[in-house]
Design an enzyme around this catalytic site. Structure first.
Site, PDB file in Angstrom:
ATOM      1  N   ASN A  11       0.925  -1.159  -0.144  1.00  0.00           N
ATOM      2  CA  ASN A  11      -0.181  -0.089   0.068  1.00  0.00           C
ATOM      3  C   ASN A  11       0.800   1.117  -0.046  1.00  0.00           C
ATOM      4  OD1 ASN A  11      -1.702   1.901   0.607  1.00  0.00           O
ATOM      5  ND2 ASN A  11      -2.276   1.588   2.450  1.00  0.00           N
ATOM      6  N   TRP A  12       0.912   2.025  -1.173  1.00  0.00           N
ATOM      7  CA  TRP A  12       2.073   2.856  -1.372  1.00  0.00           C
ATOM      8  C   TRP A  12       1.545   4.298  -0.393  1.00  0.00           C
ATOM      9  CZ3 TRP A  12       3.172   2.981  -7.272  1.00  0.00           C
ATOM     10  CH2 TRP A  12       3.772   1.783  -7.581  1.00  0.00           C
ATOM     11  N   LYS A  13       0.117   4.228  -0.215  1.00  0.00           N
ATOM     12  CA  LYS A  13      -0.358   5.333   0.495  1.00  0.00           C
ATOM     13  C   LYS A  13      -0.372   6.459  -0.576  1.00  0.00           C
ATOM     14  CE  LYS A  13       0.026   3.168   4.942  1.00  0.00           C
ATOM     15  NZ  LYS A  13      -0.187   3.274   6.427  1.00  0.00           N
ATOM     16  N   HIS A 101      -9.515   1.343   5.130  1.00  0.00           N
ATOM     17  CA  HIS A 101      -8.097   1.398   5.707  1.00  0.00           C
ATOM     18  C   HIS A 101      -8.495   2.374   6.994  1.00  0.00           C
ATOM     19  CE1 HIS A 101      -4.083   2.636   6.358  1.00  0.00           C
ATOM     20  NE2 HIS A 101      -3.892   1.493   5.896  1.00  0.00           N
ATOM     21  N   GLU A 103      -6.567   4.787   8.074  1.00  0.00           N
ATOM     22  CA  GLU A 103      -6.532   6.395   7.590  1.00  0.00           C
ATOM     23  C   GLU A 103      -7.625   6.764   7.166  1.00  0.00           C
ATOM     24  OE1 GLU A 103      -2.689   5.548   5.560  1.00  0.00           O
ATOM     25  OE2 GLU A 103      -1.885   5.043   7.385  1.00  0.00           O
ATOM     26  N   GLU A 173      -5.191  -4.678  10.684  1.00  0.00           N
ATOM     27  CA  GLU A 173      -4.104  -3.715  10.877  1.00  0.00           C
ATOM     28  C   GLU A 173      -4.243  -2.868  12.161  1.00  0.00           C
ATOM     29  OE1 GLU A 173      -2.214  -2.536   6.913  1.00  0.00           O
ATOM     30  OE2 GLU A 173      -4.081  -1.358   7.123  1.00  0.00           O
ATOM     31  N   GLY A 179       2.942   2.450  10.857  1.00  0.00           N
ATOM     32  CA  GLY A 179       3.684   3.339  10.532  1.00  0.00           C
ATOM     33  C   GLY A 179       4.473   3.963  11.877  1.00  0.00           C
ATOM     34  N   SER A 219       3.853  -1.906  10.260  1.00  0.00           N
ATOM     35  CA  SER A 219       5.264  -1.917  10.541  1.00  0.00           C
ATOM     36  C   SER A 219       6.052  -3.260   9.967  1.00  0.00           C
ATOM     37  CB  SER A 219       5.376  -1.619  11.829  1.00  0.00           C
ATOM     38  OG  SER A 219       5.208  -0.446  12.248  1.00  0.00           O
ATOM     39  N   GLY A 240       3.123  -1.012   4.197  1.00  0.00           N
ATOM     40  CA  GLY A 240       2.884   0.404   3.897  1.00  0.00           C
ATOM     41  C   GLY A 240       4.447   1.046   3.624  1.00  0.00           C
ATOM     42  N   GLY A 241       5.004   1.586   4.529  1.00  0.00           N
ATOM     43  CA  GLY A 241       6.524   2.174   4.343  1.00  0.00           C
ATOM     44  C   GLY A 241       7.222   1.234   3.642  1.00  0.00           C
TER      45      GLY A 241
HETATM   46  O1  13P Z   1      -1.302   0.642   6.767  1.00  0.00           O
HETATM   47  C1  13P Z   1      -0.423   0.048   6.523  1.00  0.00           C
HETATM   48  C2  13P Z   1      -0.676  -0.613   5.211  1.00  0.00           C
HETATM   49  O2  13P Z   1      -1.870  -0.604   4.765  1.00  0.00           O
HETATM   50  C3  13P Z   1       0.790  -0.317   7.136  1.00  0.00           C
HETATM   51  O3  13P Z   1       1.658   0.653   6.932  1.00  0.00           O
HETATM   52  P1  13P Z   1       3.256   0.629   7.489  1.00  0.00           P
HETATM   53  O4  13P Z   1       3.685  -0.785   7.060  1.00  0.00           O
HETATM   54  O5  13P Z   1       3.825   1.657   7.319  1.00  0.00           O
HETATM   55  O6  13P Z   1       3.056   0.500   9.105  1.00  0.00           O
END
Ligand code: 13P
Length: 258
Positions: A11-13, A101, A103, A173, A179, A219, A240-241
């Site tokens: 997930n590149w956000k 998600h 967010e 999640e 993050g 993470s 994510g990251g």
């Molecule tokens: O929200 C996430 C994937 O959708 C997880 O993000 P991180 O891997 O950056 O913690």
């Protein structure tokens, strides 16, 4: 023994513009080999503005990497400024769409009802929803994380038929692990993923529950992915990251070597 193929999704956000997206997918394509795709399904969820570029690359070079969007409108078309419909995503041959998600729940006030309408929109347009669920820190500290997460699963899947639900992907999640570098312990991830499978068995059948893939997200990195993936009810990761670094994401895809 489970026959579920692990799904590793990045997930590149809100990262990587369309030019960076092309370079990034090319790097992944160069590094990943047939044996990787045989063992694991690999997907990326870029921002909307990248999807056409990613589709052109994947189609043109017949890449085995799958892709999808990070959100979908509950509506099909019309006066919904700023929204992107399931029909538009399907036209770009997206396979997946993340729905609910944390967010989106947090910054865009998406309730379980809204998430449910988006899950329905995904199915209506032939997309596979990755239904994201998980608790905030206060809820975990109060010991209500399982109940909270299961109610999000139930809310997200309201009125979804068994025929539809058998393809859903659920991503657990925990919000406090996203993050933050605070990875949820593998046992804790297993506890909730197992409970989610139990909920699916209750809502549908055990057979269906055994078929659905449940990802962990929060993470995930090459250094912790193997331990998480060793849990019997964890069938992949939503990253994510660490998915923004192609080398690191490839290591995550190759979790068995870590
Ligand atoms: O929200 C996430 C994937 O959708 C997880 O993000 P991180 O891997 O950056 O913690």
């Amino acid at each position: 023994m489970s026959t579920r193929t692990p799904l590793m999704a990045g997930n590149w956000k809100m990262n990587l513009n369309h030019l960076e997206a092309i370079a990034h997918v090319q790097k992944l394509a160069f590094a990943l080999a047939d044996k990787d795709y045989e063992a694991v399904e690999v997907a990326v969820l870029p921002p909307f503005t990248d999807l056409r570029s990613v589709q052109t690359l994947v189609d043109g070079d017949k890449l085995k990497i799958k892709y999808g969007a990070q959100d979908i409108s509950a509506h099909d078309s019309g006066a919904y400024t700023g929204e992107i419909s399931g029909a538009m995503l399907a036209k770009l041959k997206c396979t997946y769409v993340a729905v609910g998600h944390s967010e989106r729940r947090q910054y865009h006030a998406e309730t379980d009802d809204i998430v449910n309408t988006k899950v329905k929109a995904a199915y209506k347009h032939g997309l596979t929803p990755i239904l994201c669920v998980g608790e905030e820190l206060e809820i975990r500290e109060a010991g209500n994380h399982v109940a909270h997460t299961l109610s999000q699963v139930e809310g997200g899947l309201k009125d979804i038929t068994a025929e539809q639900a058998e393809t859903v992907v659920i991503a657990y999640e925990p919000v406090w692990a996203i993050g933050t570098g605070k990875v949820c312990g593998a046992d804790d991830a297993q506890e909730v993923c197992q409970a989610i499978r139990g909920k699916l068995a209750e809502l549908y059948t055990q057979e269906l529950a055994d078929q659905v893939r449940i990802q962990y997200g929060g993470s995930v990195k090459s250094g912790n992915v193997a331990e998480i993936m060793a849990q019997p009810d964890v069938d992949g990761a939503l990253v994510g990251g660490a998915s923004l670094d192609a080398d690191e994401f490839v290591k995550i895809v190759r979790f068995r070597d870590q």
